[in-house]
Design a protein around this motif. Structure first.
Motif, PDB file in Angstrom:
ATOM      1  N   ARG A 194       0.890  -1.287  -0.065  1.00 43.50           N
ATOM      2  CA  ARG A 194       0.049   0.121  -0.174  1.00 43.50           C
ATOM      3  C   ARG A 194       0.901   1.346   0.028  1.00 43.50           C
ATOM      4  NH1 ARG A 194      -3.941   1.273   4.940  1.00 43.50           N
ATOM      5  NH2 ARG A 194      -2.058   0.950   6.092  1.00 43.50           N
ATOM      6  N   THR A 205      -7.151  -4.222  -5.010  1.00 40.60           N
ATOM      7  CA  THR A 205      -8.259  -3.830  -4.093  1.00 40.60           C
ATOM      8  C   THR A 205      -9.561  -4.172  -5.033  1.00 40.60           C
ATOM      9  OG1 THR A 205      -8.660  -1.315  -4.595  1.00 40.60           O
ATOM     10  CG2 THR A 205      -7.476  -2.109  -2.603  1.00 40.60           C
ATOM     11  N   ARG A 212     -11.840  -2.692  -0.208  1.00 37.59           N
ATOM     12  CA  ARG A 212     -10.827  -2.995   0.714  1.00 37.59           C
ATOM     13  C   ARG A 212     -10.456  -4.491   1.293  1.00 37.59           C
ATOM     14  NH1 ARG A 212     -12.866  -2.936   6.071  1.00 37.59           N
ATOM     15  NH2 ARG A 212     -15.347  -3.026   6.303  1.00 37.59           N
ATOM     16  N   LEU A 213      -9.510  -4.458   1.958  1.00 35.29           N
ATOM     17  CA  LEU A 213      -9.060  -5.651   2.311  1.00 35.29           C
ATOM     18  C   LEU A 213      -9.668  -6.038   3.787  1.00 35.29           C
ATOM     19  CD1 LEU A 213      -6.954  -4.824   0.342  1.00 35.29           C
ATOM     20  CD2 LEU A 213      -5.222  -6.033   1.563  1.00 35.29           C
TER      21      LEU A 213
END
Length: 253
Positions: A194, A205, A212-213
């Motif tokens: 990131r 993503t 989002r993770l």
């Protein structure tokens, strides 16, 4: 919301950071007595919280290490009501590069030590009336992505959870697997991507419909649920916590 775990005695292997660390935090808030181990001494010392938990530096891949830690934890906690196998990892490259030793090491770091942990804990869980065991696997266990040795080891963990649920269920012990998707842990792989490769991370993503993770706390909530009596009807299951992630990594073959 409380999971009703106050007073339960829980061992967490790999409980210093990430998913394991988040699990320990939640168990402590629940009022559990917790024993944890981790490989790095400094992380273990930080997690010990001035004696709030029983913590030891343990390399779970070393013969008898996790068994000895289990006995120490039982002595310190006065028994066991649950265990969490959260340590793991992999080594080696593709199928043409990975050595026999790397395949063996990856298996032992995931499936092998988990089997030894449950073998050491089984009698103590039985003595406590059954209890619950949770193996932290990965979506890599059934969604293809490099490296093969890691995916194979995680697939074996998932299969082992189902088999041991049958074997240990006769004594009232439940065994389940939890399979996290790519989890954003500070200072670890995806966090580094990131900050160092923001464009590649943004593209990754898109593997997640929600963009989002996974967060460690999201996986920890599921683990603690499986340790609690609220999941009393669940055993032999593999529960994905991946927010419908498509592929385990952004890296193709």
């Amino acid at each position: 919301m409380s999971w009703g775990l106050a007073g339960r005695r829980i061992l967490v292997a790999g409980g210093t950071r990430g998913i394991g660390g988040a699990t320990v935090e939640l168990l402590l808030r629940e009022g559990c007595a917790v024993a944890l181990c981790g490989r790095r001494k400094r992380d273990v010392e930080a997690a010990a919280r001035d004696g709030e938990v029983f913590a030891r530096s343990v390399d779970v891949t070393i013969p008898d290490a996790v068994e000895d830690f289990t006995e120490e934890a039982v002595e310190r906690l006065g028994g066991l009501d649950g265990v969490v196998a959260c340590a793991g990892g992999g080594s080696g490259g593709g199928i043409e590069e990975a050595s026999r030793a790397q395949w063996t090491a990856t298996f032992e770091a995931n499936t092998g030590y988990s089997a030894r942990l449950l073998g050491a804990a089984a009698a103590h869980l039985r003595a406590a009336g059954g209890g619950s065991a949770v193996l932290v696997a990965s979506i890599s266990g059934w969604k293809p992505g490099p490296q093969a040795q890691y995916g194979a080891a995680k697939a074996a963990q998932i299969s082992m959870a189902a088999t041991l649920a049958r074997e240990l269920g006769r004594d009232g012990t439940r065994v389940n697997a939890v399979s996290p998707g790519s989890t954003l842990v500070p200072g670890k792989r995806w966090d580094g991507m990131r900050t160092e490769q923001p464009e590649e991370f943004a593209a990754f993503t898109r593997e997640f419909p929600g963009g989002r993770l996974i967060q460690p706390q999201e996986v920890a909530e599921v683990i603690v649920f499986l340790l609690s009596d609220r999941s009393s009807g669940i055993s032999g299951a593999n529960i994905p916590v991946d927010r419908a992630q498509n592929a385990p990594t952004p890296f193709g073959y």
